[in-house]
Write a protein that holds these residues in place. Structure first.
Motif, PDB file in Angstrom:
ATOM      1  N   ASP A 214       0.855  -1.283  -0.125  1.00 27.73           N
ATOM      2  CA  ASP A 214       0.088  -0.072  -0.030  1.00 27.73           C
ATOM      3  C   ASP A 214       0.981   1.195  -0.008  1.00 27.73           C
ATOM      4  OD1 ASP A 214      -2.419  -1.624  -0.009  1.00 27.73           O
ATOM      5  OD2 ASP A 214      -2.625  -1.489   2.183  1.00 27.73           O
ATOM      6  N   GLU A 218       0.938   4.089  -2.780  1.00 25.43           N
ATOM      7  CA  GLU A 218       0.729   5.473  -2.465  1.00 25.43           C
ATOM      8  C   GLU A 218       1.834   6.453  -3.174  1.00 25.43           C
ATOM      9  OE1 GLU A 218       0.616   8.036   1.876  1.00 25.43           O
ATOM     10  OE2 GLU A 218      -0.160   5.866   1.561  1.00 25.43           O
ATOM     11  N   GLU A 223      -4.387   4.346  -6.581  1.00 22.01           N
ATOM     12  CA  GLU A 223      -5.293   4.460  -5.372  1.00 22.01           C
ATOM     13  C   GLU A 223      -6.073   3.010  -5.533  1.00 22.01           C
ATOM     14  OE1 GLU A 223      -9.045   6.976  -4.076  1.00 22.01           O
ATOM     15  OE2 GLU A 223      -7.805   7.877  -5.396  1.00 22.01           O
TER      16      GLU A 223
END
Length: 286
Positions: A214, A218, A223
């Motif tokens: 994640d 990022e 997303e």
């Protein structure tokens, strides 16, 4: 003493053999009861820490003089951020066993209580040298966290630099160490290096203990949509589609009704015109 329900499939035999050895100092029935509560603590600790904490308190009331019970109570308290309680339990377990394995988590409790300087001081104590390699890595992670708590972000980066970090071999601590280093780099604005280390953390994270993927996404501007959110979006789309269809049907009905009304009015006008014409013809005939 209030007891908590124990599922029928929990027998107490699931506990570690070393813990079972410690429980031999208790009467058999009591030992079985304590063992079952300790099993519940272990089963619930990650997913339901509040419930795990409650089971740990039962075990503690039953056998507070057993080191394994004090340790379990410490981890359960730690999991629900009761750091003062956790530290007291860890200290008690350490006094009973003389073991230094809990030293890093004790230092982290100091951090949790808002005393990072004490955690940092513990990182420099002789006890650290008695830890195994995994324990020393854990202590380094805590010390780096303490540095960041104190606003020393650059020092946190340096603290994490070690032979274990540089090693290419994957150990149980590797993913967390690389992840912490990447996070520390990001905190001081070294984004490119942070991305590289988040990727290395992901590579070592075989058990999914970090959210390195994640963090990478990022940094890359990607997303993700949660599966549940995607379902909600799809459901919302279906609702909108149904609403649009209903609106179209309603519009068609209104249009048809308007057309019928216009036709009826036209028929009435024709009838009035015919009646007027007949009346005029009768008058002329008269």
């Amino acid at each position: 003493m209030k007891r908590l329900p124990i599922p029928e499939d929990v027998t107490g035999d699931e506990i570690d053999k070393d813990v079972r050895q410690e429980l031999l100092s208790l009467p058999k029935t009591l030992a079985e009861d304590v063992a079952k509560n300790l099993v519940m603590v272990a089963k619930l600790l990650d997913e339901e820490p509040e419930r795990a904490y409650q089971y740990s308190r039962v075990a503690l009331r039953l056998a507070s003089r057993v080191a394994a019970v004090r340790e379990a109570a410490g981890f359960a308290s730690y999991a629900v951020a009761k750091y003062s309680e956790a530290l007291a339990e860890f200290r008690a377990a350490r006094r009973m066993t003389g073991n230094n394995d809990l030293w890093p988590v004790m230092a982290d409790c100091e951090r949790g209580m808002g005393r990072p300087e004490r955690a940092l001081a513990m990182a420099g104590e002789p006890e650290v040298q008695k830890l195994d390699r995994a324990g020393q890595v854990e202590m380094r992670l805590v010390a780096a966290g303490a540095r960041r708590d104190m606003g020393q972000a650059d020092a946190a980066v340096v603290t994490l630099q070690s032979p274990e970090l540089a090693s290419n071999s994957v150990q149980p601590w590797t993913a967390r160490l690389r992840y912490a280093y990447a996070d520390a780099l990001l905190a001081v604005g070294r984004e490119d290096e942070a991305r590289e280390w988040f990727a290395k953390a992901l590579e070592a994270d075989q058990g999914g203990t970090t959210d390195a993927s994640d963090r990478l996404a990022e940094l890359d501007g990607v997303e993700f949509v949660d599966a549940l959110d995607a379902d909600e979006v799809a459901d919302a789309g279906e609702v909108v589609e149904v609403a649009n269809v209903e609106a179209e049907v309603e519009a068609d009905d209104v249009a048809e009704e308007a057309a019928d009304t216009a036709e009826a009015e036209a028929t009435d006008d024709d009838a009035e015109d015919t009646a007027d014409s007949e009346n005029s013809e009768r008058n002329d005939a008269s």
